[in-house]
Design a protein around this motif. Structure first.
Motif, PDB file in Angstrom:
ATOM      1  N   ILE A  39       0.904  -1.281   0.110  1.00 41.19           N
ATOM      2  CA  ILE A  39       0.047  -0.220  -0.189  1.00 41.19           C
ATOM      3  C   ILE A  39       0.761   1.224  -0.084  1.00 41.19           C
ATOM      4  N   THR A  40       0.859   2.179  -1.179  1.00 44.58           N
ATOM      5  CA  THR A  40       1.652   3.307  -1.166  1.00 44.58           C
ATOM      6  C   THR A  40       0.881   4.412  -1.857  1.00 44.58           C
ATOM      7  N   CYS A  41       1.560   5.586  -1.833  1.00 48.05           N
ATOM      8  CA  CYS A  41       0.993   6.663  -2.654  1.00 48.05           C
ATOM      9  C   CYS A  41       0.798   6.795  -4.281  1.00 48.05           C
ATOM     10  N   SER A  42       0.241   7.334  -4.633  1.00 51.64           N
ATOM     11  CA  SER A  42       0.002   7.396  -6.346  1.00 51.64           C
ATOM     12  C   SER A  42       1.215   8.196  -6.886  1.00 51.64           C
ATOM     13  N   ASP A  43       2.131   8.623  -6.014  1.00 52.87           N
ATOM     14  CA  ASP A  43       3.027   9.486  -6.605  1.00 52.87           C
ATOM     15  C   ASP A  43       3.881   8.663  -7.450  1.00 52.87           C
ATOM     16  N   SER A  44       4.412   9.210  -8.737  1.00 53.30           N
ATOM     17  CA  SER A  44       4.785   8.822  -9.742  1.00 53.30           C
ATOM     18  C   SER A  44       6.425   8.117  -9.685  1.00 53.30           C
ATOM     19  N   ARG A  45       6.926   9.133  -8.486  1.00 56.76           N
ATOM     20  CA  ARG A  45       8.363   8.698  -8.262  1.00 56.76           C
ATOM     21  C   ARG A  45       8.452   7.337  -6.974  1.00 56.76           C
ATOM     22  N   VAL A  46       7.384   6.813  -6.939  1.00 54.49           N
ATOM     23  CA  VAL A  46       7.224   5.689  -6.069  1.00 54.49           C
ATOM     24  C   VAL A  46       6.829   4.547  -6.794  1.00 54.49           C
ATOM     25  N   VAL A  47       7.706   3.661  -7.196  1.00 48.93           N
ATOM     26  CA  VAL A  47       7.436   2.443  -8.056  1.00 48.93           C
ATOM     27  C   VAL A  47       7.746   1.152  -7.356  1.00 48.93           C
ATOM     28  N   PRO A  48       6.919   0.357  -6.634  1.00 49.72           N
ATOM     29  CA  PRO A  48       7.128  -0.672  -5.752  1.00 49.72           C
ATOM     30  C   PRO A  48       7.772  -1.843  -6.261  1.00 49.72           C
ATOM     31  N   ALA A  49       7.632  -2.021  -7.608  1.00 48.92           N
ATOM     32  CA  ALA A  49       8.271  -3.316  -8.155  1.00 48.92           C
ATOM     33  C   ALA A  49       9.730  -3.035  -8.417  1.00 48.92           C
ATOM     34  N   LEU A  50      10.061  -1.626  -8.845  1.00 51.29           N
ATOM     35  CA  LEU A  50      11.416  -1.313  -9.002  1.00 51.29           C
ATOM     36  C   LEU A  50      12.213  -1.462  -7.553  1.00 51.29           C
ATOM     37  N   ILE A  51      11.514  -0.800  -6.492  1.00 48.91           N
ATOM     38  CA  ILE A  51      11.954  -0.524  -5.153  1.00 48.91           C
ATOM     39  C   ILE A  51      12.370  -2.152  -4.645  1.00 48.91           C
ATOM     40  N   ASN A  67      -1.040   7.676   0.412  1.00 51.91           N
ATOM     41  CA  ASN A  67      -1.167   6.305   0.734  1.00 51.91           C
ATOM     42  C   ASN A  67      -2.000   6.431   1.882  1.00 51.91           C
ATOM     43  N   VAL A  68      -3.274   6.804   1.801  1.00 47.00           N
ATOM     44  CA  VAL A  68      -4.391   6.891   2.710  1.00 47.00           C
ATOM     45  C   VAL A  68      -4.897   5.406   2.846  1.00 47.00           C
ATOM     46  N   VAL A  69      -5.142   4.718   4.080  1.00 43.63           N
ATOM     47  CA  VAL A  69      -5.980   3.666   4.070  1.00 43.63           C
ATOM     48  C   VAL A  69      -7.139   4.152   4.692  1.00 43.63           C
ATOM     49  N   PRO A  70      -8.335   3.911   4.128  1.00 48.35           N
ATOM     50  CA  PRO A  70      -9.419   4.729   4.699  1.00 48.35           C
ATOM     51  C   PRO A  70     -10.014   4.125   5.940  1.00 48.35           C
ATOM     52  N   GLU A  71     -11.010   4.440   6.613  1.00 49.39           N
ATOM     53  CA  GLU A  71     -11.708   3.514   7.843  1.00 49.39           C
ATOM     54  C   GLU A  71     -12.333   2.446   7.139  1.00 49.39           C
ATOM     55  N   TYR A  72     -12.517   1.345   7.865  1.00 47.99           N
ATOM     56  CA  TYR A  72     -13.468   0.421   7.390  1.00 47.99           C
ATOM     57  C   TYR A  72     -14.980   0.846   7.783  1.00 47.99           C
ATOM     58  N   ARG A  73     -15.756   0.675   6.874  1.00 50.53           N
ATOM     59  CA  ARG A  73     -17.077   1.273   7.109  1.00 50.53           C
ATOM     60  C   ARG A  73     -17.883   0.189   6.585  1.00 50.53           C
ATOM     61  N   ALA A  74     -18.149  -0.912   6.872  1.00 49.41           N
ATOM     62  CA  ALA A  74     -19.411  -2.040   6.378  1.00 49.41           C
ATOM     63  C   ALA A  74     -20.625  -1.237   6.878  1.00 49.41           C
ATOM     64  N   PRO A  75     -21.604  -1.418   5.816  1.00 46.74           N
ATOM     65  CA  PRO A  75     -21.270  -2.046   4.630  1.00 46.74           C
ATOM     66  C   PRO A  75     -21.228  -1.285   3.383  1.00 46.74           C
ATOM     67  N   LEU A  76     -20.569   0.036   3.569  1.00 47.06           N
ATOM     68  CA  LEU A  76     -20.764   0.999   2.722  1.00 47.06           C
ATOM     69  C   LEU A  76     -19.386   0.336   1.678  1.00 47.06           C
ATOM     70  N   PRO A  77     -19.718   0.225   0.310  1.00 51.55           N
ATOM     71  CA  PRO A  77     -18.585  -0.367  -0.720  1.00 51.55           C
ATOM     72  C   PRO A  77     -17.609   0.760  -0.610  1.00 51.55           C
ATOM     73  N   GLN A  78     -16.160   0.082  -0.553  1.00 54.18           N
ATOM     74  CA  GLN A  78     -14.876   1.042  -0.796  1.00 54.18           C
ATOM     75  C   GLN A  78     -14.087   0.071  -1.888  1.00 54.18           C
ATOM     76  N   GLY A  79     -13.584   0.668  -2.714  1.00 51.21           N
ATOM     77  CA  GLY A  79     -12.454   0.267  -3.527  1.00 51.21           C
ATOM     78  C   GLY A  79     -11.258  -0.289  -2.584  1.00 51.21           C
ATOM     79  N   GLU A  80     -10.825   0.656  -1.875  1.00 52.07           N
ATOM     80  CA  GLU A  80      -9.734   0.080  -1.253  1.00 52.07           C
ATOM     81  C   GLU A  80      -9.727  -0.744  -0.168  1.00 52.07           C
ATOM     82  N   ALA A  81     -11.089  -0.961   0.484  1.00 51.34           N
ATOM     83  CA  ALA A  81     -11.346  -2.168   1.598  1.00 51.34           C
ATOM     84  C   ALA A  81     -11.394  -3.420   0.506  1.00 51.34           C
ATOM     85  N   ALA A  82     -12.018  -3.338  -0.768  1.00 50.05           N
ATOM     86  CA  ALA A  82     -12.061  -4.552  -1.597  1.00 50.05           C
ATOM     87  C   ALA A  82     -10.689  -5.044  -1.912  1.00 50.05           C
ATOM     88  N   THR A  83      -9.977  -3.998  -2.213  1.00 53.67           N
ATOM     89  CA  THR A  83      -8.488  -4.621  -2.748  1.00 53.67           C
ATOM     90  C   THR A  83      -7.951  -5.273  -1.472  1.00 53.67           C
TER      91      THR A  83
END
Length: 218
Positions: A39-51, A67-83
């Motif tokens: 889990i990391t930031c969308s910043d283009s300078r951070v390339v997980p596979a390269l690191i 690199n925010v992890v949203p609070e878990y809020r069931a049953p609201l759908p969240q893409g981050e929680a699903a991942t």
């Protein structure tokens, strides 16, 4: 964009068809078995596979602004929680890494209290996703890299993960380890939080015990 298109066009021939890689790519047809959720930031300078040196199929990624992890809020759908849930409950990753980075624009905006009215989606994401009482909001922007604030922010996201049912269950049975990393974009240095009394870095309680958390080289 031209260089990106050119590389995409030649990728299959220059990488996948290479005899040294062909078998590994062919195996991906059967599915994936990543070692970790990163889990990391969308910043283009951070390339997980390269690191990390990860090859295709070895790293499951979740990238969000700051690199925010949203609070878990069931049953609201969240893409981050699903991942997160898919990585932990279906793919069975044994490690979850939250990696912040130096010179983070999102964290910098918070500590400098920047006016984000011109980017309302960014403003609302940070306002609703970052604890108003969190350490990152009270940290002083002492250096341009906002390192201390980013590291405190990373630990806060690790704590958020503990509230996810799938994470809590796997931590309880000892089959999942959480890691807090900090990446320096201009040097490539990666440091990790070392909980007090845990020199191995293999897991344990990542919560700071009333003192500034220690991030040390991997």
């Amino acid at each position: 964009m031209k260089s990106l298109i050119d590389n995409a066009r030649s990728f299959a021939a220059t990488h996948v068809a290479d005899p040294r890689n062909a078998a590994a790519f062919e195996a991906l047809r059967a599915g994936q078995s990543p070692e970790a959720l990163f889990i990391t930031c969308s910043d283009s300078r951070v390339v997980p596979a390269l690191i990390t040196g990860a090859r295709p199929g070895e790293l499951f990624e979740l990238r969000t602004a700051g690199n925010v992890v949203p609070e878990y809020r069931a049953p609201l759908p969240q893409g981050e929680a699903a991942t997160i849930e898919y990585a932990v409950s279906v793919l069975g990753v044994r490690d979850v890494v939250v990696c912040g980075h130096s010179h983070c624009g999102a964290v910098g905006a918070l500590v400098r209290r920047e006016d984000l009215s011109s980017v309302p989606a960014v403003r609302d994401w940070l306002e609703h996703s970052v604890d108003p009482r969190g350490a990152v909001r009270t940290a002083a922007p002492a250096t341009p890299d906002v390192a201390e604030a980013v590291q405190a922010h990373v630990l806060a996201q690790v704590e958020r993960l503990r509230a996810y049912p799938c994470i809590a269950e796997r931590i309880a049975d000892g089959s999942l380890t959480l890691h807090a990393w900090y990446y320096e974009v201009h040097t490539g240095t990666v440091t990790a939080h070392r909980p007090s009394g845990d020199e191995s870095g293999a897991g344990g309680d990542l919560r700071p015990a009333g003192v500034r958390p220690a991030f040390v080289p991997l």
